[in-house]
Design an enzyme around this catalytic site. Structure first.
Site, short mmCIF file in Angstrom:
data_model
loop_
_atom_site.label_atom_id
_atom_site.label_comp_id
_atom_site.label_asym_id
_atom_site.label_seq_id
_atom_site.Cartn_x
_atom_site.Cartn_y
_atom_site.Cartn_z
N LYS A 42 -3.46 36.01 50.40
CA LYS A 42 -2.62 36.35 51.56
C LYS A 42 -2.00 37.74 51.40
O LYS A 42 -1.96 38.54 52.33
CB LYS A 42 -1.54 35.28 51.74
CG LYS A 42 -2.11 33.96 52.24
CD LYS A 42 -1.15 32.79 52.14
CE LYS A 42 -1.85 31.50 52.55
NZ LYS A 42 -1.02 30.30 52.41
N GLN A 78 5.01 28.92 50.37
CA GLN A 78 3.75 28.28 49.99
C GLN A 78 3.99 26.84 49.56
O GLN A 78 4.83 26.57 48.70
CB GLN A 78 3.09 29.09 48.86
CG GLN A 78 1.73 28.58 48.45
CD GLN A 78 0.68 28.73 49.55
OE1 GLN A 78 0.57 29.77 50.20
NE2 GLN A 78 -0.10 27.68 49.77
N ASP A 86 3.79 30.55 59.29
CA ASP A 86 2.85 29.44 59.20
C ASP A 86 2.78 28.60 60.47
O ASP A 86 1.86 27.80 60.63
CB ASP A 86 3.31 28.49 58.07
CG ASP A 86 2.54 28.74 56.78
OD1 ASP A 86 1.39 29.22 56.87
OD2 ASP A 86 3.08 28.43 55.71
#
Ligand code: NAP
Length: 283
Positions: A54, A98, A121
């Site tokens: 990422k 995460q 997200d």
């Protein structure tokens, strides 16, 4: 094999190229550089790989990116304080915590603490709720990436039967809502469903269960578009999806490979969410 492969790597590269152009425009016209802050708690090896990917993608499209890497012993309050700092930092447009988090931390509370407008997200309850209501929302990256793949192969969900296998909050449920928004007739399956019977109805099949090759090729409706979200590591180290690929490819019209299908799209859409957050900032 009769199905055409859906090349997620190539589509994701195109999405990233589009984003890079938009980033250059945003910098030139408004002096804004999108910023993505990634929080990785402790030493989960898979998380390390995902976060590295990422960060690399963020840097390639011209974002600022920061990795915050607290020790696994961080307390809930300390992690909440970090999230609040990032919420208030004007250079940060997207925040990603995460998952999974160590067991002593309450992941739902942490995700809910991220400002919805910085929720890269698309997992925040406000964004999930807005998706349900059909309002503009930051969308969960994986199902949004799947929608882009369908578009790329010219598959318009309107009027088609879509079957989503799996009902997680991060893939299955938002996937079903996105397909519904595009006028598909949607069925959502789980452990209690009669999978062979349901899968056989699908013009569009999206599978996200996390069980290697659970969906058998023989169940697939001839001509279906098959999207395999699953990523499972077998004992021999080989990565396989949730669909029995070779047999499914004999019946499907289009199918995603694993790896190289949905996976690269998830990261590309994360970049898109962050870009859009930066575009909204200060407006
Ligand atoms: P999850 O939270 O574990 O949810 C799995 C879902 O599958 C649940 O709804 C479960 O049903 C259903 N399921 C499990 N076994 C089943 C069975 N035997 N028959 C029918 N349904 C079954 O998983 P997830 O987070 O959605 O992830 C699913 C897979 O996608 C995993 O392999 C994951 O690694 C992968 N993934 C990939 C990406 C990517 O970027 N490519 C992103 C996210 C996830 P119940 O609700 O009844 O328990």
């Amino acid at each position: 094999m009769t199905a055409q492969l859906i090349d997620g790597k190539a589509v994701a590269a195109r999405v990233r190229a589009e984003i890079k152009e938009e980033v250059a425009r945003l910098k030139a016209e408004r002096g804004i550089t999108p910023g993505l802050a990634v929080v990785r708690v402790g030493e989960d090896p898979a998380s390390k790989i995902y976060v590295t990917g990422k960060k690399k993608a963020a840097e390639e499209v011209g974002f600022n990116s920061w990795e915050h890497h607290p020790d696994a012993s961080i307390t809930q309050d300390e992690l909440l304080a970090l999230v609040h700092r990032l919420n208030e930092d004007p250079a940060v447009h997207g925040i990603l915590v995460q998952l999974p988090l160590p067991k002593h931390l309450d992941a739902d509370a942490i995700i809910s603490a991220v400002k919805p407008e910085k929720d890269a997200d698309g997992f925040h309850p406000m964004n999930a709720g807005n998706l349900l209501l059909g309002r503009p929302a930051t969308r969960a990256c994986t199902p949004w990436g799947v929608m882009r793949l369908l578009e790329e192969v010219g598959c318009n969900p309107a009027g088609k039967r879509a079957v989503v296998v799996g009902r997680s909050n991060i893939v299955g449920k938002p996937q079903a809502l996105m397909l519904l928004q595009k006028d598909a007739t949607v069925t959502v399956c789980h452990r209690k469903s009669d999978l062979p019977a349901e899968v056989a109805q699908a013009d569009i099949l999206v599978v996200a269960v996390g069980v290697p090759e659970l969906v058998k090729g023989a169940w697939i409706k001839p001509g279906a578009v098959v999207i395999d979200v699953g990523m499972n590591r077998k004992a021999d180290g080989k990565l396989v999806g949730d669909v029995e690929f070779a047999a499914a490819a004999e019946r499907a019209s289009f199918i995603t490979p694993v790896p190289g299908g949905v996976g690269p799209m998830t990261i590309a859409m994360l970049m898109k969410n962050t870009l859009e957050a930066a575009q909204r900032a200060g407006k």
